[in-house]
Design an enzyme around this catalytic site. Structure first.
Site, mmCIF file in Angstrom:
data_model
loop_
_atom_site.group_PDB
_atom_site.id
_atom_site.type_symbol
_atom_site.label_atom_id
_atom_site.label_comp_id
_atom_site.label_asym_id
_atom_site.label_seq_id
_atom_site.Cartn_x
_atom_site.Cartn_y
_atom_site.Cartn_z
ATOM 1 N N LYS A 216 0.823 -1.216 0.000
ATOM 2 C CA LYS A 216 0.000 0.000 0.000
ATOM 3 C C LYS A 216 0.861 1.274 0.000
ATOM 4 O O LYS A 216 2.060 1.237 0.250
ATOM 5 C CB LYS A 216 -0.931 -0.006 1.214
ATOM 6 C CG LYS A 216 -1.924 -1.172 1.217
ATOM 7 C CD LYS A 216 -2.865 -1.123 0.023
ATOM 8 C CE LYS A 216 -4.017 -2.082 0.132
ATOM 9 N NZ LYS A 216 -3.655 -3.511 -0.024
HETATM 10 C C1 PLP Z 1 -9.868 -2.994 -1.365
HETATM 11 C C2 PLP Z 1 -9.203 -3.718 -0.237
HETATM 12 N N1 PLP Z 1 -9.904 -3.942 0.894
HETATM 13 C C3 PLP Z 1 -9.342 -4.569 1.946
HETATM 14 C C4 PLP Z 1 -8.051 -5.012 1.907
HETATM 15 C C5 PLP Z 1 -7.495 -5.731 3.086
HETATM 16 O O1 PLP Z 1 -6.401 -5.043 3.611
HETATM 17 P P1 PLP Z 1 -5.407 -5.795 4.603
HETATM 18 O O2 PLP Z 1 -4.463 -6.559 3.765
HETATM 19 O O3 PLP Z 1 -4.735 -4.660 5.336
HETATM 20 O O4 PLP Z 1 -6.227 -6.629 5.504
HETATM 21 C C6 PLP Z 1 -7.284 -4.789 0.755
HETATM 22 C C7 PLP Z 1 -5.878 -5.185 0.591
HETATM 23 O O5 PLP Z 1 -5.151 -5.898 0.786
HETATM 24 C C8 PLP Z 1 -7.876 -4.146 -0.343
HETATM 25 O O6 PLP Z 1 -7.162 -3.946 -1.473
#
Ligand code: PLP
Length: 359
Positions: A169
Protein backbone atom coordinates in the site's frame (compact mmCIF):
# COMPACT_ATOMS: atom_id res chain seq x y z
CA UNK A 1 16.10 -7.20 -12.66
CA UNK A 2 12.42 -6.96 -13.41
CA UNK A 3 10.26 -4.01 -12.42
CA UNK A 4 7.73 -4.97 -9.72
CA UNK A 5 4.13 -3.71 -9.70
CA UNK A 6 4.52 -2.30 -6.17
CA UNK A 7 7.45 -1.63 -3.90
CA UNK A 8 7.62 0.04 -0.48
CA UNK A 9 9.79 3.15 -0.16
CA UNK A 10 12.05 2.69 2.85
CA UNK A 11 15.32 4.31 3.89
CA UNK A 12 17.43 4.79 6.99
CA UNK A 13 14.57 6.67 8.71
CA UNK A 14 12.38 3.56 8.92
CA UNK A 15 15.40 1.48 9.97
CA UNK A 16 16.28 3.93 12.78
CA UNK A 17 12.66 4.13 13.99
CA UNK A 18 12.37 0.35 14.24
CA UNK A 19 15.71 0.06 16.03
CA UNK A 20 14.59 2.72 18.57
CA UNK A 21 11.52 0.66 19.40
CA UNK A 22 13.52 -2.57 19.66
CA UNK A 23 15.91 -0.91 22.09
CA UNK A 24 13.14 0.75 24.14
CA UNK A 25 12.10 -2.56 25.69
CA UNK A 26 8.42 -2.05 24.73
CA UNK A 27 7.50 -3.55 21.39
CA UNK A 28 3.79 -4.31 21.86
CA UNK A 29 0.82 -1.94 21.70
CA UNK A 30 2.15 1.16 23.42
CA UNK A 31 3.11 4.82 23.15
CA UNK A 32 4.31 4.71 19.53
CA UNK A 33 1.02 3.15 18.45
CA UNK A 34 -0.84 5.94 20.27
CA UNK A 35 1.31 8.54 18.55
CA UNK A 36 0.64 6.96 15.16
CA UNK A 37 -3.10 6.95 15.86
CA UNK A 38 -3.11 10.62 16.79
CA UNK A 39 -1.07 11.69 13.78
CA UNK A 40 -3.04 9.55 11.37
CA UNK A 41 -6.34 10.97 12.68
CA UNK A 42 -4.96 14.49 12.23
CA UNK A 43 -3.81 13.68 8.70
CA UNK A 44 -7.19 12.34 7.53
CA UNK A 45 -9.21 14.90 9.51
CA UNK A 46 -11.01 12.72 12.07
CA UNK A 47 -11.19 12.86 15.85
CA UNK A 48 -10.24 9.24 16.47
CA UNK A 49 -8.13 6.49 14.96
CA UNK A 50 -7.75 2.91 16.19
CA UNK A 51 -4.60 1.11 15.05
CA UNK A 52 -5.07 -2.51 14.01
CA UNK A 53 -3.15 -5.36 12.43
CA UNK A 54 -4.94 -5.02 9.04
CA UNK A 55 -7.76 -3.38 7.12
CA UNK A 56 -9.51 -6.75 7.18
CA UNK A 57 -9.63 -6.43 10.98
CA UNK A 58 -10.81 -2.82 10.65
CA UNK A 59 -13.65 -3.87 8.32
CA UNK A 60 -14.65 -6.66 10.68
CA UNK A 61 -14.71 -4.35 13.70
CA UNK A 62 -16.64 -1.76 11.67
CA UNK A 63 -19.37 -4.33 10.96
CA UNK A 64 -19.62 -4.95 14.71
CA UNK A 65 -19.84 -1.18 15.30
CA UNK A 66 -22.92 -0.93 13.08
CA UNK A 67 -24.40 -4.09 14.66
CA UNK A 68 -24.24 -6.44 11.69
CA UNK A 69 -25.22 -9.91 12.89
CA UNK A 70 -26.31 -13.36 11.67
CA UNK A 71 -28.59 -13.26 8.63
CA UNK A 72 -28.07 -9.55 7.97
CA UNK A 73 -27.09 -8.45 4.48
CA UNK A 74 -24.12 -6.25 3.60
CA UNK A 75 -23.93 -4.56 0.19
CA UNK A 76 -20.43 -4.72 -1.33
CA UNK A 77 -19.03 -3.95 -4.78
CA UNK A 78 -17.68 -7.01 -6.54
CA UNK A 79 -14.59 -5.16 -7.82
CA UNK A 80 -12.48 -5.39 -4.67
CA UNK A 81 -10.21 -7.61 -2.63
CA UNK A 82 -12.05 -10.49 -0.96
CA UNK A 83 -11.65 -9.01 2.56
CA UNK A 84 -14.41 -6.48 1.85
CA UNK A 85 -16.94 -9.31 1.58
CA UNK A 86 -15.46 -12.00 3.78
CA UNK A 87 -15.77 -9.94 6.96
CA UNK A 88 -19.56 -10.32 6.57
CA UNK A 89 -19.08 -14.11 6.72
CA UNK A 90 -17.22 -13.66 10.02
CA UNK A 91 -20.49 -12.39 11.53
CA UNK A 92 -22.62 -15.01 9.74
CA UNK A 93 -24.03 -12.20 7.65
CA UNK A 94 -24.43 -12.33 3.86
CA UNK A 95 -22.35 -10.24 1.45
CA UNK A 96 -24.60 -9.06 -1.38
CA UNK A 97 -22.55 -8.28 -4.46
CA UNK A 98 -23.23 -5.13 -6.47
CA UNK A 99 -22.04 -4.11 -9.91
CA UNK A 100 -19.66 -1.21 -10.51
CA UNK A 101 -19.68 1.81 -12.80
CA UNK A 102 -17.72 1.19 -15.98
CA UNK A 103 -15.98 4.57 -15.76
CA UNK A 104 -14.24 4.28 -12.37
CA UNK A 105 -15.16 0.75 -11.18
CA UNK A 106 -16.77 2.19 -8.04
CA UNK A 107 -19.93 0.67 -6.55
CA UNK A 108 -22.96 1.36 -8.75
CA UNK A 109 -25.49 2.77 -6.30
CA UNK A 110 -28.35 2.30 -8.78
CA UNK A 111 -27.58 -1.43 -8.87
CA UNK A 112 -27.07 -1.49 -5.08
CA UNK A 113 -30.50 0.11 -4.57
CA UNK A 114 -32.14 -2.79 -6.41
CA UNK A 115 -30.43 -5.28 -4.08
CA UNK A 116 -31.36 -3.50 -0.86
CA UNK A 117 -33.85 -5.45 1.28
CA UNK A 118 -35.27 -5.22 4.79
CA UNK A 119 -32.28 -7.30 5.91
CA UNK A 120 -29.69 -4.82 4.56
CA UNK A 121 -27.73 -3.62 7.57
CA UNK A 122 -24.64 -1.99 6.00
CA UNK A 123 -22.96 -1.00 2.75
CA UNK A 124 -19.19 -0.97 2.11
CA UNK A 125 -18.23 1.43 -0.70
CA UNK A 126 -14.64 0.79 -1.82
CA UNK A 127 -12.33 3.60 -2.92
CA UNK A 128 -11.07 1.54 -5.85
CA UNK A 129 -7.48 2.53 -6.62
CA UNK A 130 -7.84 5.43 -4.17
CA UNK A 131 -10.55 7.38 -6.00
CA UNK A 132 -13.14 9.02 -3.75
CA UNK A 133 -16.62 7.54 -3.71
CA UNK A 134 -19.74 9.58 -2.85
CA UNK A 135 -21.96 8.56 0.07
CA UNK A 136 -24.80 6.16 -0.78
CA UNK A 137 -27.99 7.89 -1.91
CA UNK A 138 -30.07 5.78 0.52
CA UNK A 139 -30.16 5.41 4.26
CA UNK A 140 -27.97 2.43 5.19
CA UNK A 141 -24.94 2.67 7.53
CA UNK A 142 -21.84 3.06 5.35
CA UNK A 143 -18.38 1.70 6.09
CA UNK A 144 -15.79 3.03 3.66
CA UNK A 145 -13.12 0.60 2.50
CA UNK A 146 -10.19 3.04 2.29
CA UNK A 147 -7.59 0.26 1.96
CA UNK A 148 -6.25 1.98 -1.19
CA UNK A 149 -6.82 5.54 -0.09
CA UNK A 150 -3.97 6.56 2.23
CA UNK A 151 -2.34 9.69 0.84
CA UNK A 152 -5.41 10.73 -1.14
CA UNK A 153 -7.81 13.53 -0.30
CA UNK A 154 -10.91 11.60 0.68
CA UNK A 155 -13.01 13.46 3.23
CA UNK A 156 -13.14 10.99 6.13
CA UNK A 157 -14.94 13.38 8.52
CA UNK A 158 -18.14 11.95 9.96
CA UNK A 159 -17.56 8.53 8.40
CA UNK A 160 -16.32 5.10 9.47
CA UNK A 161 -13.24 4.42 7.33
CA UNK A 162 -10.97 1.36 7.20
CA UNK A 163 -7.40 1.90 5.99
CA UNK A 164 -4.70 -0.61 5.04
CA UNK A 165 -0.94 -0.43 5.55
CA UNK A 166 -0.31 -3.82 3.94
CA UNK A 167 3.09 -4.31 2.31
CA UNK A 168 2.08 -2.97 -1.13
CA UNK A 169 0.00 0.00 0.00
CA UNK A 170 0.94 3.69 -0.37
CA UNK A 171 1.72 3.77 3.36
CA UNK A 172 3.30 0.37 3.99
CA UNK A 173 4.14 -1.28 7.31
CA UNK A 174 4.22 -4.94 6.26
CA UNK A 175 0.75 -5.44 7.65
CA UNK A 176 -1.41 -2.97 9.52
CA UNK A 177 -4.65 -1.08 9.40
CA UNK A 178 -6.60 1.79 10.94
CA UNK A 179 -10.22 2.48 11.69
CA UNK A 180 -11.14 6.17 11.84
CA UNK A 181 -14.29 7.78 13.19
CA UNK A 182 -15.55 11.03 14.72
CA UNK A 183 -17.91 9.22 17.07
CA UNK A 184 -16.54 8.78 20.58
CA UNK A 185 -18.83 5.88 21.51
CA UNK A 186 -17.80 3.95 18.39
CA UNK A 187 -14.17 4.76 19.12
CA UNK A 188 -14.40 3.36 22.66
CA UNK A 189 -16.16 0.25 21.40
CA UNK A 190 -13.52 -0.29 18.69
CA UNK A 191 -10.73 -0.02 21.28
CA UNK A 192 -12.27 -2.89 23.23
CA UNK A 193 -13.06 -5.02 20.21
CA UNK A 194 -9.47 -4.90 18.98
CA UNK A 195 -8.21 -6.26 22.30
CA UNK A 196 -10.37 -9.25 23.24
CA UNK A 197 -13.09 -7.08 24.77
CA UNK A 198 -10.70 -5.92 27.51
CA UNK A 199 -11.32 -2.38 28.75
CA UNK A 200 -7.67 -1.35 29.34
CA UNK A 201 -4.57 -1.91 27.26
CA UNK A 202 -1.52 -3.51 28.89
CA UNK A 203 0.35 -0.25 28.25
CA UNK A 204 -2.25 1.86 30.04
CA UNK A 205 -2.01 -0.52 33.04
CA UNK A 206 1.75 -0.65 33.11
CA UNK A 207 2.53 2.43 35.25
CA UNK A 208 3.94 1.26 38.60
CA UNK A 209 2.22 4.07 40.48
CA UNK A 210 -1.28 2.85 39.54
CA UNK A 211 -3.45 1.14 42.15
CA UNK A 212 -4.91 -2.21 41.11
CA UNK A 213 -2.83 -2.01 37.96
CA UNK A 214 -3.55 -5.65 37.24
CA UNK A 215 -7.30 -5.27 37.16
CA UNK A 216 -9.41 -5.02 34.01
CA UNK A 217 -12.93 -5.86 32.85
CA UNK A 218 -14.33 -7.90 29.99
CA UNK A 219 -18.00 -7.75 29.09
CA UNK A 220 -18.00 -8.71 25.41
CA UNK A 221 -16.22 -10.94 22.93
CA UNK A 222 -13.42 -9.17 21.09
CA UNK A 223 -10.47 -10.03 18.86
CA UNK A 224 -6.67 -9.95 18.87
CA UNK A 225 -6.53 -7.24 16.22
CA UNK A 226 -4.36 -4.46 17.66
CA UNK A 227 -1.21 -2.96 16.15
CA UNK A 228 2.18 -3.07 17.88
CA UNK A 229 4.86 -0.40 18.34
CA UNK A 230 7.27 -1.87 15.78
CA UNK A 231 4.62 -1.58 13.07
CA UNK A 232 3.55 1.85 14.33
CA UNK A 233 7.17 3.10 14.19
CA UNK A 234 7.24 2.23 10.49
CA UNK A 235 3.84 3.84 10.09
CA UNK A 236 4.90 7.12 11.70
CA UNK A 237 7.88 7.52 9.37
CA UNK A 238 5.81 6.54 6.34
CA UNK A 239 3.18 9.07 7.37
CA UNK A 240 5.81 11.79 7.56
CA UNK A 241 7.00 10.86 4.06
CA UNK A 242 3.53 10.35 2.60
CA UNK A 243 3.06 13.79 0.99
CA UNK A 244 6.42 13.55 -0.72
CA UNK A 245 5.76 9.96 -1.87
CA UNK A 246 2.36 11.07 -3.20
CA UNK A 247 3.90 13.95 -5.15
CA UNK A 248 6.15 11.44 -6.92
CA UNK A 249 3.24 9.05 -7.53
CA UNK A 250 1.14 11.80 -9.09
CA UNK A 251 3.99 12.93 -11.33
CA UNK A 252 4.48 9.34 -12.56
CA UNK A 253 0.75 8.97 -13.23
CA UNK A 254 0.73 12.20 -15.28
CA UNK A 255 3.73 10.91 -17.22
CA UNK A 256 2.01 7.58 -17.97
CA UNK A 257 -1.10 9.45 -19.13
CA UNK A 258 0.93 11.71 -21.39
CA UNK A 259 3.04 8.96 -22.91
CA UNK A 260 0.13 6.58 -23.44
CA UNK A 261 -2.38 9.14 -24.73
CA UNK A 262 -4.03 8.20 -28.02
CA UNK A 263 -2.69 4.62 -28.17
CA UNK A 264 -5.22 2.45 -30.06
CA UNK A 265 -7.01 -0.32 -28.10
CA UNK A 266 -6.06 1.20 -24.81
CA UNK A 267 -8.31 2.90 -22.25
CA UNK A 268 -6.65 5.09 -19.66
CA UNK A 269 -8.00 6.21 -16.30
CA UNK A 270 -8.81 9.92 -16.11
CA UNK A 271 -6.46 12.01 -13.99
CA UNK A 272 -7.84 12.83 -10.55
CA UNK A 273 -5.83 15.19 -8.34
CA UNK A 274 -7.61 13.92 -5.19
CA UNK A 275 -6.97 10.22 -5.75
CA UNK A 276 -4.26 8.41 -3.81
CA UNK A 277 -3.36 6.61 -7.07
CA UNK A 278 -2.72 3.32 -5.35
CA UNK A 279 -3.31 1.61 -8.70
CA UNK A 280 -2.57 2.62 -12.26
CA UNK A 281 -4.98 0.29 -14.08
CA UNK A 282 -5.26 0.48 -17.84
CA UNK A 283 -7.78 -1.45 -19.95
CA UNK A 284 -7.28 -3.28 -23.22
CA UNK A 285 -9.07 -6.07 -25.04
CA UNK A 286 -5.57 -7.57 -25.50
CA UNK A 287 -4.93 -7.63 -21.73
CA UNK A 288 -3.65 -11.22 -21.52
CA UNK A 289 -1.31 -10.94 -24.49
CA UNK A 290 -0.08 -7.54 -23.35
CA UNK A 291 0.71 -8.83 -19.87
CA UNK A 292 2.78 -11.66 -21.42
CA UNK A 293 4.62 -9.20 -23.66
CA UNK A 294 5.45 -6.99 -20.65
CA UNK A 295 6.50 -9.97 -18.56
CA UNK A 296 8.95 -10.99 -21.31
CA UNK A 297 10.44 -7.49 -21.11
CA UNK A 298 10.89 -7.73 -17.33
CA UNK A 299 7.83 -5.66 -16.43
CA UNK A 300 5.51 -7.15 -13.82
CA UNK A 301 1.79 -6.39 -13.97
CA UNK A 302 -1.27 -7.27 -11.92
CA UNK A 303 -5.02 -7.56 -12.25
CA UNK A 304 -7.15 -5.70 -9.72
CA UNK A 305 -9.49 -7.45 -9.57
CA UNK A 306 -11.17 -10.59 -10.77
CA UNK A 307 -14.67 -9.74 -9.44
CA UNK A 308 -15.14 -11.68 -6.22
CA UNK A 309 -18.67 -12.87 -6.99
CA UNK A 310 -17.01 -15.08 -9.64
CA UNK A 311 -15.20 -17.19 -7.02
CA UNK A 312 -16.92 -20.48 -6.12
CA UNK A 313 -17.35 -19.37 -2.51
CA UNK A 314 -19.68 -16.59 -3.58
CA UNK A 315 -21.02 -17.27 -7.05
CA UNK A 316 -24.69 -16.23 -7.16
CA UNK A 317 -25.88 -13.76 -9.76
CA UNK A 318 -24.14 -12.16 -12.71
CA UNK A 319 -22.90 -8.56 -12.69
CA UNK A 320 -22.37 -7.58 -16.33
CA UNK A 321 -20.22 -4.45 -16.07
CA UNK A 322 -17.67 -5.97 -13.70
CA UNK A 323 -17.65 -9.23 -15.69
CA UNK A 324 -16.92 -7.33 -18.90
CA UNK A 325 -14.42 -4.79 -17.59
CA UNK A 326 -12.21 -7.00 -15.45
CA UNK A 327 -11.14 -8.98 -18.50
CA UNK A 328 -9.49 -5.83 -19.86
CA UNK A 329 -7.86 -4.66 -16.62
CA UNK A 330 -4.10 -4.53 -16.23
CA UNK A 331 -2.29 -2.78 -13.39
CA UNK A 332 1.04 -1.28 -14.44
CA UNK A 333 3.92 -0.71 -11.99
CA UNK A 334 3.45 2.34 -9.77
CA UNK A 335 5.31 3.20 -6.58
CA UNK A 336 7.07 6.28 -5.25
CA UNK A 337 10.58 5.12 -6.17
CA UNK A 338 9.71 4.10 -9.73
CA UNK A 339 11.78 6.34 -11.99
CA UNK A 340 10.67 8.49 -14.86
CA UNK A 341 12.95 6.45 -17.17
CA UNK A 342 11.22 3.27 -16.04
CA UNK A 343 7.80 4.79 -16.80
CA UNK A 344 9.03 5.72 -20.29
CA UNK A 345 10.33 2.19 -20.80
CA UNK A 346 7.05 0.64 -19.61
CA UNK A 347 4.97 3.02 -21.75
CA UNK A 348 7.06 2.27 -24.84
CA UNK A 349 6.70 -1.48 -24.24
CA UNK A 350 2.93 -1.12 -23.82
CA UNK A 351 2.84 0.64 -27.20
CA UNK A 352 5.20 -1.89 -28.81
CA UNK A 353 3.22 -4.81 -27.39
CA UNK A 354 -0.11 -3.49 -28.60
CA UNK A 355 1.35 -2.65 -32.04
CA UNK A 356 2.49 -6.26 -32.57
CA UNK A 357 -0.88 -7.56 -31.35
CA UNK A 358 -2.69 -5.48 -33.97
CA UNK A 359 -0.86 -7.09 -36.83
C1 PLP B 1 -9.87 -2.99 -1.37
C2 PLP B 1 -9.20 -3.72 -0.24
N1 PLP B 1 -9.90 -3.94 0.89
C3 PLP B 1 -9.34 -4.57 1.95
C4 PLP B 1 -8.05 -5.01 1.91
C5 PLP B 1 -7.50 -5.73 3.09
O1 PLP B 1 -6.40 -5.04 3.61
P1 PLP B 1 -5.41 -5.79 4.60
O2 PLP B 1 -4.46 -6.56 3.77
O3 PLP B 1 -4.74 -4.66 5.34
O4 PLP B 1 -6.23 -6.63 5.50
C6 PLP B 1 -7.28 -4.79 0.76
C7 PLP B 1 -5.88 -5.18 0.59
O5 PLP B 1 -5.15 -5.90 0.79
C8 PLP B 1 -7.88 -4.15 -0.34
O6 PLP B 1 -7.16 -3.95 -1.47
Amino acid sequence: MSIPVFRPSYDEREEAAVIRVLRSGWIGLGPITEQFEQQFARQVGTKYAVALNSATSALHIALRLVNVGPGDEVLVPTMTFVSTAMVADYEHAVPVFCDVTSEHLLIDYADAATRKTLKTRAIIPVLYGGRSVPPPPFDVPAIYDCAHAAGGRFDAAGKICCWSFHAVKNLATGDGGMLTTDDEALYQKALRLRWLGIDKSTWSRSGVERKYWWEYHIDQTGYKYHMNDITAALGLVQLEKLDEMQRKRHALVRQYLEELAGVPDLDLPSYDADSSWHLFAIRSQYRNELSLHLQAKGISTGVHYKPIHLYPLYHKHSLPVAEREWQKLLTLPLFADLTSDQVSFIASEVKAGLATLHR
